[in-house]
Design a protein around this motif. Structure first.
Motif, mmCIF file in Angstrom:
data_model
loop_
_atom_site.group_PDB
_atom_site.id
_atom_site.type_symbol
_atom_site.label_atom_id
_atom_site.label_comp_id
_atom_site.label_asym_id
_atom_site.label_seq_id
_atom_site.Cartn_x
_atom_site.Cartn_y
_atom_site.Cartn_z
ATOM 1 N N GLY A 1 0.800 -1.222 0.000
ATOM 2 C CA GLY A 1 0.000 0.000 0.000
ATOM 3 C C GLY A 1 0.825 1.261 0.000
ATOM 4 N N VAL A 2 0.313 2.269 0.683
ATOM 5 C CA VAL A 2 0.955 3.582 0.739
ATOM 6 C C VAL A 2 1.042 4.021 2.197
ATOM 7 N N LEU A 3 2.231 4.390 2.624
ATOM 8 C CA LEU A 3 2.415 4.956 3.958
ATOM 9 C C LEU A 3 2.071 6.437 3.878
ATOM 10 N N VAL A 4 1.029 6.827 4.602
ATOM 11 C CA VAL A 4 0.612 8.231 4.653
ATOM 12 C C VAL A 4 0.985 8.771 6.024
ATOM 13 N N ARG A 5 1.778 9.838 6.039
ATOM 14 C CA ARG A 5 2.198 10.479 7.290
ATOM 15 C C ARG A 5 1.749 11.938 7.253
ATOM 16 N N THR A 6 1.310 12.429 8.371
ATOM 17 C CA THR A 6 0.881 13.823 8.436
ATOM 18 C C THR A 6 1.321 14.443 9.747
#
Length: 206
Positions: free
Chosen positions: A160-165
């Motif tokens: 998947g995609v690692l989303v960091r905020t």
């Protein structure tokens, strides 16, 4: 944690957090985050002097293109972000550096103000397609003024995609009660990322 309008609403995005209580989730498989290193977009990050700060991350099992479209098609945020009431693009064309948008969400009662509506005006300062976004701007309500900086990073990982905020807030009202402001911001970021994950994964499964 249930996603309620009250916990999500106080988010500046532009989605009231505090520095000192850093909310970083455990690193998922395939990810190599640096918890002590601020997130950046084209070399620019959050406000290093802000007292209100939060950071979270999650792996979303959906194509990067789907996630990016959801996040940057801001006019459609109300269709999948429960607390977002209205969004108005203040420019036209592709979502790019300089793009600005005004959005509203209900603000629950808190030490700074009674229940009211929060109006956020966000301006994209840095952006790299399918990689990162950084926007800044004020969030205003009756008796409340917050200046926020919000960074998003998107990284492909196995599955998947690692989303960091990461987001910071400054302003007299939030700085008067940093722990409360931080918790509100952290809860808001968690709700935003949770709804982004749920929506992207549902679309990927169609």
């Amino acid at each position: 944690m249930p996603r309620t309008r009250s916990t999500r609403a106080a988010l500046f995005a532009l989605p009231l957090v505090i520095a000192g209580l850093l909310g970083t989730a455990a690193a998922p498989a395939g990810a190599t985050p640096h918890p002590d290193r601020p997130l950046t977009c084209r070399g620019e990050g959050v406000d290093s002097k802000a007292l209100v700060r939060s950071r979270i991350e999650a792996v979303i099992h959906a194509p990067l293109s789907t996630i990016w479209k959801l996040q940057t098609d801001v006019k459609r945020w109300p269709t999948w972000q429960t607390p977002v009431e209205t969004v108005e693009r203040l420019d036209h064309g592709p979502f790019r550096k300089g793009s600005a948008f005004r959005w509203t969400a209900p603000l629950p009662p808190n030490p700074a103000t009674t229940a009211t509506s929060l109006e956020v005006t966000s301006t994209v300062q840095q952006i790299k397609r399918n990689s990162c976004i950084r926007w800044t701007g004020p969030a205003i309500a009756e008796g409340l003024h917050i200046d926020g900086v919000h960074v998003w990073n998107f990284t492909k990982v196995k599955g998947g995609v690692l989303v960091r905020t990461e987001e910071t807030h400054t302003g007299a009202q939030v700085e008067a009660d940093v722990p409360t402001a931080t918790k509100i911001l952290h809860d808001g970021l968690e709700a935003w990322l949770s709804e982004l994950k749920a929506t992207a994964e549902a679309r990927a499964g169609r």
